[in-house]
Each structure stands twice: as C-alpha cells, then as structure tokens.
Design a protein around this motif. Structure first.
Motif, PDB file in Angstrom:
ATOM      1  N   LEU A   4      49.651 -25.688  33.327  1.00 37.67           N
ATOM      2  CA  LEU A   4      48.516 -26.035  34.176  1.00 37.67           C
ATOM      3  C   LEU A   4      48.850 -27.362  34.832  1.00 37.67           C
ATOM      4  N   LEU A   5      48.898 -27.375  36.175  1.00 39.20           N
ATOM      5  CA  LEU A   5      49.215 -28.586  36.919  1.00 39.20           C
ATOM      6  C   LEU A   5      47.958 -29.117  37.575  1.00 39.20           C
ATOM      7  N   SER A   6      47.764 -30.418  37.497  1.00 38.92           N
ATOM      8  CA  SER A   6      46.700 -31.084  38.242  1.00 38.92           C
ATOM      9  C   SER A   6      47.237 -31.405  39.631  1.00 38.92           C
ATOM     10  N   ILE A   7      46.518 -30.947  40.642  1.00 40.79           N
ATOM     11  CA  ILE A   7      46.945 -31.149  42.024  1.00 40.79           C
ATOM     12  C   ILE A   7      45.733 -31.587  42.845  1.00 40.79           C
ATOM     13  N   LYS A   8      45.920 -32.587  43.678  1.00 37.51           N
ATOM     14  CA  LYS A   8      44.839 -33.086  44.530  1.00 37.51           C
ATOM     15  C   LYS A   8      44.384 -31.986  45.489  1.00 37.51           C
ATOM     16  N   PRO A   9      43.094 -32.003  45.866  1.00 40.39           N
ATOM     17  CA  PRO A   9      42.552 -30.921  46.705  1.00 40.39           C
ATOM     18  C   PRO A   9      43.336 -30.638  47.987  1.00 40.39           C
ATOM     19  N   GLU A  10      43.734 -31.680  48.715  1.00 37.75           N
ATOM     20  CA  GLU A  10      44.426 -31.456  49.986  1.00 37.75           C
ATOM     21  C   GLU A  10      45.796 -30.814  49.780  1.00 37.75           C
ATOM     22  N   PHE A  11      46.470 -31.149  48.684  1.00 40.61           N
ATOM     23  CA  PHE A  11      47.775 -30.560  48.415  1.00 40.61           C
ATOM     24  C   PHE A  11      47.643 -29.135  47.885  1.00 40.61           C
ATOM     25  N   ALA A  12      46.626 -28.892  47.084  1.00 40.87           N
ATOM     26  CA  ALA A  12      46.382 -27.529  46.600  1.00 40.87           C
ATOM     27  C   ALA A  12      46.090 -26.600  47.769  1.00 40.87           C
ATOM     28  N   TYR A  39      45.139 -26.468  38.772  1.00 38.51           N
ATOM     29  CA  TYR A  39      43.862 -27.139  38.548  1.00 38.51           C
ATOM     30  C   TYR A  39      43.699 -28.142  39.682  1.00 38.51           C
ATOM     31  N   VAL A  40      42.644 -27.984  40.478  1.00 39.61           N
ATOM     32  CA  VAL A  40      42.379 -28.904  41.575  1.00 39.61           C
ATOM     33  C   VAL A  40      41.524 -30.043  41.023  1.00 39.61           C
ATOM     34  N   THR A  41      42.018 -31.256  41.217  1.00 36.10           N
ATOM     35  CA  THR A  41      41.338 -32.418  40.662  1.00 36.10           C
ATOM     36  C   THR A  41      39.953 -32.600  41.276  1.00 36.10           C
ATOM     37  N   LYS A  42      39.168 -33.461  40.632  1.00 37.48           N
ATOM     38  CA  LYS A  42      37.811 -33.755  41.105  1.00 37.48           C
ATOM     39  C   LYS A  42      37.888 -34.277  42.531  1.00 37.48           C
ATOM     40  N   PRO A  43      36.935 -33.980  43.372  1.00 34.00           N
ATOM     41  CA  PRO A  43      35.623 -33.444  43.036  1.00 34.00           C
ATOM     42  C   PRO A  43      35.567 -31.929  42.849  1.00 34.00           C
ATOM     43  N   VAL A  44      36.672 -31.206  43.057  1.00 36.84           N
ATOM     44  CA  VAL A  44      36.649 -29.744  42.905  1.00 36.84           C
ATOM     45  C   VAL A  44      36.534 -29.375  41.425  1.00 36.84           C
ATOM     46  N   GLY A  45      37.498 -29.801  40.616  1.00 31.78           N
ATOM     47  CA  GLY A  45      37.458 -29.578  39.175  1.00 31.78           C
ATOM     48  C   GLY A  45      37.514 -28.119  38.753  1.00 31.78           C
ATOM     49  N   ILE A  48      42.050 -22.787  40.740  1.00 28.31           N
ATOM     50  CA  ILE A  48      41.801 -21.922  41.900  1.00 28.31           C
ATOM     51  C   ILE A  48      42.830 -20.817  42.091  1.00 28.31           C
ATOM     52  N   GLY A  49      43.927 -20.858  41.342  1.00 25.52           N
ATOM     53  CA  GLY A  49      44.942 -19.826  41.515  1.00 25.52           C
ATOM     54  C   GLY A  49      46.209 -20.177  40.772  1.00 25.52           C
ATOM     55  N   GLU A  50      47.269 -19.471  41.139  1.00 22.13           N
ATOM     56  CA  GLU A  50      48.549 -19.696  40.465  1.00 22.13           C
ATOM     57  C   GLU A  50      49.696 -19.362  41.397  1.00 22.13           C
ATOM     58  N   LEU A 104      38.185 -20.556  38.414  1.00 18.90           N
ATOM     59  CA  LEU A 104      37.805 -20.703  37.013  1.00 18.90           C
ATOM     60  C   LEU A 104      37.277 -22.109  36.766  1.00 18.90           C
ATOM     61  N   ASN A 105      36.186 -22.195  36.031  1.00 19.61           N
ATOM     62  CA  ASN A 105      35.631 -23.492  35.666  1.00 19.61           C
ATOM     63  C   ASN A 105      36.100 -23.827  34.249  1.00 19.61           C
ATOM     64  N   PRO A 106      37.109 -24.668  34.115  1.00 26.00           N
ATOM     65  CA  PRO A 106      37.638 -24.963  32.785  1.00 26.00           C
ATOM     66  C   PRO A 106      36.669 -25.775  31.931  1.00 26.00           C
ATOM     67  N   TYR A 107      35.687 -26.396  32.564  1.00 26.98           N
ATOM     68  CA  TYR A 107      34.745 -27.240  31.830  1.00 26.98           C
ATOM     69  C   TYR A 107      33.713 -26.429  31.059  1.00 26.98           C
ATOM     70  N   LEU A 108      33.754 -25.090  31.214  1.00 26.34           N
ATOM     71  CA  LEU A 108      32.912 -24.246  30.364  1.00 26.34           C
ATOM     72  C   LEU A 108      33.382 -24.330  28.914  1.00 26.34           C
ATOM     73  N   ASN A 109      34.663 -24.666  28.736  1.00 30.95           N
ATOM     74  CA  ASN A 109      35.221 -24.957  27.410  1.00 30.95           C
ATOM     75  C   ASN A 109      35.003 -26.454  27.173  1.00 30.95           C
ATOM     76  N   LYS A 110      34.134 -26.783  26.243  1.00 34.78           N
ATOM     77  CA  LYS A 110      33.755 -28.190  26.034  1.00 34.78           C
ATOM     78  C   LYS A 110      34.937 -29.068  25.629  1.00 34.78           C
ATOM     79  N   ASP A 111      36.031 -28.483  25.161  1.00 32.33           N
ATOM     80  CA  ASP A 111      37.202 -29.253  24.750  1.00 32.33           C
ATOM     81  C   ASP A 111      38.214 -29.472  25.874  1.00 32.33           C
ATOM     82  N   PHE A 112      37.937 -28.924  27.063  1.00 33.00           N
ATOM     83  CA  PHE A 112      38.895 -29.040  28.157  1.00 33.00           C
ATOM     84  C   PHE A 112      39.037 -30.490  28.615  1.00 33.00           C
ATOM     85  N   ARG A 113      40.284 -30.898  28.786  1.00 28.82           N
ATOM     86  CA  ARG A 113      40.620 -32.191  29.378  1.00 28.82           C
ATOM     87  C   ARG A 113      41.646 -31.911  30.469  1.00 28.82           C
ATOM     88  N   ALA A 114      41.334 -32.355  31.652  1.00 26.55           N
ATOM     89  CA  ALA A 114      42.268 -32.151  32.776  1.00 26.55           C
ATOM     90  C   ALA A 114      43.563 -32.891  32.473  1.00 26.55           C
TER      91      ALA A 114
END
Length: 121
Positions: A4-12, A39-45, A48-50, A104-114
């Motif tokens: 799972l890669l964190s990527i800024k919205p504009e780059f994603a 994983y698109v970083t906040k504010p998207v959070g 969105i795909g693979e 997918l909203n990963p924050y539905l899992n309370k243990d998720f950390r970006a």
C-alpha cells in the motif's frame, strides 16, 4: 505480494489518467512486490485503485530522471528537491492500472494507520 503506497492526490490522479507512468521512491521494497494499492493522502484518505509493477529502476537521481522524465508526471524542480542529497533513486514503472469502481475507506478499520511511504499488505 502487495504493498500500500501513500500518494498525494494530484500524483494519484496523474497515475490513473495515464500521465504518470513512474512513481519515485527513496527506498526500495525489501520483499517481492507485484501489485501496488494506491492510498490517496488526505484530504481524500481513500484507496482508489491499484497497479502492477512492470519493473523498478535503480540509478543515481540525475540519470534516472533522464530515463523517465517524459512520463514522470512531475516537474524537474520537484524531482530534484525530492532526491536532494540522495545517491540512489528508484522509479517504479507502472502498468495495468485499475481504478476501483468504489474507493475503499481504510478508516472503517479502527486500527488503520496511513503509511508514511508504504506498507506491505
């Protein structure tokens, strides 16, 4: 295996529109990764795909830029600042991009950390 890669919205967005075919990283994976979830970083959070990894190019930053800049999806100043003081740079070549019909909203899992950069999944 996937990561799972964190990527800024504009780059994603550039990845999923085909403008960005290389994702740059300062560190390479230690495991054999075939597929990347985006994983698109906040504010998207959201995830969105693979995409699949065609190959990972390892080189010194200037040489890597010369090989990949046409499909970098970023400008040279941003690239140079990102790899400032680094002797090695990595470019993940992207193929078989697939945007999820429903992010997918990963924050539905309370243990998720970006992840700061990436994490294995």
């Amino acid at each position: 295996m996937k990561a799972l890669l964190s990527i800024k919205p504009e780059f994603a967005e550039a990845i999923f529109t085909g403008k960005k075919k290389f994702e740059y990283r300062k560190v390479n994976f230690k495991k054999d990764i075939k597929t990347i979830q985006v994983y698109v970083t906040k504010p998207v959070g959201k995830i969105i795909g693979e995409f699949e990894i065609k190959r990972i190019i390892k080189d010194e930053p200037h040489s890597l830029w010369n090989k990949t800049y046409k499909y970098s999806g970023i400008n040279e100043d941003f690239y140079v600042a990102y790899f400032e003081d680094k002797k090695i740079a990595y470019a993940i070549e992207i193929e078989n991009v697939r945007r999820y019909d429903k992010p997918l909203n990963p924050y539905l899992n309370k243990d998720f950390r970006a992840p700061q950069s990436f994490k294995y999944i």
